[in-house]
Design a protein around this motif. Sequence first.
Motif, PDB file in Angstrom:
ATOM      1  N   GLU A 220      22.438  36.834  30.056  1.00 35.16           N
ATOM      2  CA  GLU A 220      22.156  37.358  31.399  1.00 35.16           C
ATOM      3  C   GLU A 220      23.339  38.102  32.000  1.00 35.16           C
ATOM      4  N   CYS A 221      24.563  37.586  31.737  1.00 36.75           N
ATOM      5  CA  CYS A 221      25.717  38.213  32.387  1.00 36.75           C
ATOM      6  C   CYS A 221      26.092  39.484  31.607  1.00 36.75           C
ATOM      7  N   ASP A 222      26.592  40.481  32.341  1.00 37.51           N
ATOM      8  CA  ASP A 222      26.928  41.742  31.675  1.00 37.51           C
ATOM      9  C   ASP A 222      28.418  42.067  31.765  1.00 37.51           C
ATOM     10  N   ALA A 223      29.217  41.117  32.232  1.00 35.71           N
ATOM     11  CA  ALA A 223      30.686  41.203  32.191  1.00 35.71           C
ATOM     12  C   ALA A 223      31.203  39.809  32.533  1.00 35.71           C
ATOM     13  N   ALA A 224      32.451  39.544  32.170  1.00 38.98           N
ATOM     14  CA  ALA A 224      32.987  38.205  32.470  1.00 38.98           C
ATOM     15  C   ALA A 224      34.468  38.288  32.819  1.00 38.98           C
ATOM     16  N   LEU A 225      34.861  37.409  33.728  1.00 37.14           N
ATOM     17  CA  LEU A 225      36.270  37.197  34.052  1.00 37.14           C
ATOM     18  C   LEU A 225      36.574  35.742  33.719  1.00 37.14           C
ATOM     19  N   ILE A 226      37.509  35.528  32.803  1.00 38.35           N
ATOM     20  CA  ILE A 226      37.895  34.165  32.428  1.00 38.35           C
ATOM     21  C   ILE A 226      39.307  33.925  32.943  1.00 38.35           C
TER      22      ILE A 226
ATOM     23  N   LYS B 102      30.735  40.588  23.100  1.00 42.89           N
ATOM     24  CA  LYS B 102      30.050  41.893  23.183  1.00 42.89           C
ATOM     25  C   LYS B 102      30.166  42.535  24.562  1.00 42.89           C
ATOM     26  N   ILE B 103      30.305  41.712  25.616  1.00 38.91           N
ATOM     27  CA  ILE B 103      30.302  42.262  26.978  1.00 38.91           C
ATOM     28  C   ILE B 103      31.743  42.552  27.426  1.00 38.91           C
ATOM     29  N   PRO B 104      31.921  43.436  28.414  1.00 40.07           N
ATOM     30  CA  PRO B 104      33.281  43.675  28.920  1.00 40.07           C
ATOM     31  C   PRO B 104      33.894  42.364  29.437  1.00 40.07           C
ATOM     32  N   LEU B 105      35.108  42.092  28.976  1.00 38.14           N
ATOM     33  CA  LEU B 105      35.704  40.773  29.235  1.00 38.14           C
ATOM     34  C   LEU B 105      37.140  40.930  29.739  1.00 38.14           C
ATOM     35  N   VAL B 106      37.417  40.297  30.876  1.00 38.36           N
ATOM     36  CA  VAL B 106      38.766  40.290  31.455  1.00 38.36           C
ATOM     37  C   VAL B 106      39.284  38.849  31.385  1.00 38.36           C
ATOM     38  N   VAL B 107      40.518  38.667  30.935  1.00 39.16           N
ATOM     39  CA  VAL B 107      41.098  37.317  30.869  1.00 39.16           C
ATOM     40  C   VAL B 107      42.423  37.302  31.626  1.00 39.16           C
ATOM     41  N   ILE B 108      42.576  36.298  32.486  1.00 39.67           N
ATOM     42  CA  ILE B 108      43.867  36.058  33.156  1.00 39.67           C
ATOM     43  C   ILE B 108      44.385  34.725  32.636  1.00 39.67           C
TER      44      ILE B 108
ATOM     45  N   TYR C 122      48.848  32.267  28.443  1.00 37.42           N
ATOM     46  CA  TYR C 122      48.978  32.029  27.006  1.00 37.42           C
ATOM     47  C   TYR C 122      47.908  32.780  26.190  1.00 37.42           C
ATOM     48  N   PRO C 123      48.253  33.221  24.980  1.00 33.44           N
ATOM     49  CA  PRO C 123      47.223  33.798  24.109  1.00 33.44           C
ATOM     50  C   PRO C 123      46.313  32.702  23.574  1.00 33.44           C
ATOM     51  N   ASN C 124      45.032  33.025  23.412  1.00 34.55           N
ATOM     52  CA  ASN C 124      44.097  32.056  22.838  1.00 34.55           C
ATOM     53  C   ASN C 124      42.937  32.820  22.197  1.00 34.55           C
ATOM     54  N   LEU C 125      41.914  32.124  21.753  1.00 35.98           N
ATOM     55  CA  LEU C 125      40.803  32.810  21.083  1.00 35.98           C
ATOM     56  C   LEU C 125      40.085  33.764  22.039  1.00 35.98           C
ATOM     57  N   THR C 126      40.018  33.415  23.330  1.00 35.69           N
ATOM     58  CA  THR C 126      39.321  34.270  24.292  1.00 35.69           C
ATOM     59  C   THR C 126      40.111  35.546  24.566  1.00 35.69           C
ATOM     60  N   THR C 127      41.447  35.451  24.627  1.00 40.22           N
ATOM     61  CA  THR C 127      42.216  36.690  24.829  1.00 40.22           C
ATOM     62  C   THR C 127      42.016  37.636  23.649  1.00 40.22           C
ATOM     63  N   GLU C 128      41.783  37.082  22.447  1.00 40.11           N
ATOM     64  CA  GLU C 128      41.562  37.935  21.263  1.00 40.11           C
ATOM     65  C   GLU C 128      40.352  38.842  21.426  1.00 40.11           C
ATOM     66  N   ILE C 129      39.301  38.329  22.084  1.00 40.23           N
ATOM     67  CA  ILE C 129      38.056  39.118  22.197  1.00 40.23           C
ATOM     68  C   ILE C 129      37.962  39.841  23.541  1.00 40.23           C
ATOM     69  N   ALA C 130      39.043  39.804  24.339  1.00 36.44           N
ATOM     70  CA  ALA C 130      39.012  40.412  25.681  1.00 36.44           C
ATOM     71  C   ALA C 130      39.209  41.922  25.613  1.00 36.44           C
TER      72      ALA C 130
ATOM     73  N   GLU D  69      37.269  47.661  37.935  1.00 37.01           N
ATOM     74  CA  GLU D  69      36.190  48.600  37.570  1.00 37.01           C
ATOM     75  C   GLU D  69      35.108  47.886  36.756  1.00 37.01           C
ATOM     76  N   ILE D  70      35.545  47.078  35.795  1.00 39.72           N
ATOM     77  CA  ILE D  70      34.587  46.336  34.955  1.00 39.72           C
ATOM     78  C   ILE D  70      33.730  45.412  35.822  1.00 39.72           C
ATOM     79  N   LEU D  71      34.385  44.661  36.684  1.00 37.86           N
ATOM     80  CA  LEU D  71      33.653  43.665  37.486  1.00 37.86           C
ATOM     81  C   LEU D  71      32.754  44.326  38.533  1.00 37.86           C
ATOM     82  N   ALA D  72      33.253  45.391  39.158  1.00 34.41           N
ATOM     83  CA  ALA D  72      32.454  46.060  40.197  1.00 34.41           C
ATOM     84  C   ALA D  72      31.223  46.746  39.603  1.00 34.41           C
ATOM     85  N   ALA D  73      31.335  47.171  38.343  1.00 32.36           N
ATOM     86  CA  ALA D  73      30.206  47.877  37.707  1.00 32.36           C
ATOM     87  C   ALA D  73      29.156  46.897  37.176  1.00 32.36           C
ATOM     88  N   ALA D  74      29.508  45.634  37.073  1.00 33.87           N
ATOM     89  CA  ALA D  74      28.579  44.656  36.471  1.00 33.87           C
ATOM     90  C   ALA D  74      27.451  44.310  37.440  1.00 33.87           C
ATOM     91  N   ARG D  75      26.283  44.046  36.856  1.00 34.83           N
ATOM     92  CA  ARG D  75      25.124  43.650  37.669  1.00 34.83           C
ATOM     93  C   ARG D  75      25.173  42.144  37.937  1.00 34.83           C
TER      94      ARG D  75
END
Length: 432
Positions: free
Chosen positions: A334-340, A359-365, A368-376, A74-80
């Motif tokens: 520029e990006c309005d959502a991210a998949l890491i 600040k933007i909707p963020l999905v992480v796969i 392991y936990p890391n700094l990016t999973t903290e803000i996801a 849903e997050i990714l499909a809604a992103a521009r």
Amino acid sequence: MPTITDVVCPLCGCLCDNISVEVEDNAVKKVSGACAVGRAKLLGHESRIRSPMIKEGGEFRECSYEEAIRRAAEILAAARRPLLYGWSSTVCEAHKVGILLAEVLGGVIDNTASVCHGPTVQAVQGVGLPTCTLGEVKNRADLIIYWGANPVEAHGNHMRRYSYISKGWFRPGGKKDRKLVVVDVRETRTAKMADLFIKVEPNKDYLVLAALRAIVNGFADVIPDEVGGVPKEKLVELAEMMKKAQFGIIFFGMGLTQSRYKHNNIEQAISLVRDLYAFTKFAIMPMRGHYNVTGFNQVCTWQTGFPFAVDFARGYAWYNPGETAANDVLSRKECDAALIVASDPAAHFPAESVKYLAKIPLVVIDPYPNLTTEIADVVIPSAISGIEAEGTAYRMDKVPLRLKKLVDSEFMTDEEILERILDEVLKIKGLR
Ligand code: SF4
């Protein structure tokens, strides 16, 4: 305990494939042949993310794979203009699906090469790459040069398996049959082992490479007494060593790719190797970091025609690092959502880019936990490729190797998760 042999270590670009592991009760208990960090990864010493999670009201709550995958789609499909970034610590089968997902989304896809060996990839597009395999280095090279690279600390088995210390067919004496040269801005542990250490002033590699080219090509008389902090005599000594070698190799690392002039440094280094072809056999190879950073560049090139930093916003692949790399679209907001996927940009990107990523909707796969999973907003744990899942990865010399599955896992693979997200996105967009 059953022993599994010829295991490929899924940690760094060396992809050592001579590892043996002993497995008991569905866990790796003993590892032989790996360096310390490779052994730690295979033994599973890092903590895991135990369940998919969705953030609500600033707190994570555990959920099912189905719910997390649906929310991610849903997050990714809604992103521009979604950004899909990471990819260097997962297998080529996941890359293939990720690139298709980026195309369907009209997003930007980039891997960690854009902040490490991206300048190498750009230089190779300009001047080609006179290279070889690590097997050729092991069996033939009598002059090993590490430039801006410190394998003793970053690629633990590199010298033992493939270069200075390894015993090869035509170099049975190992390091007795080879010379080691290190060029760096400081005396690293690798430099302490060298027959010749050349200390360059920071950001002066380009000048030193240009001077070496002039000397190799017979114009030593125009070189000043010192270039980039290196006395002329040392440059002449190195140029002579290169010309007299039977088979020389330059391994270069981020000390060269990320110093001033970036891809121009690499073009100079590659051109130096081409100049040396007038005298002897020489080759050059980047010291790739993550175990499959090379693989993403390969798969992305097959599928899009470009190796990284690919933008699908126009409906076709567009490549322009400086405009379409991950940090470019983050720093310009520029990006309005991210998949890491399999990466930790929050630990490595500039602070302003990380603030925007948070600040933007963020999905992480990631396993392991890391700094990016903290803000996801959505975290999806995956099986560890090369331990819990098989797949293909490319060694730093672009030789593909098959990673083995060593133990069973309750977690889905990166490829399966991405396929499920793609399926959901296609349904949301009415394309399936
Ligand atoms: S050098 Fe790299 S691939 Fe080889 S064992 Fe160490 S971490 Fe693993």
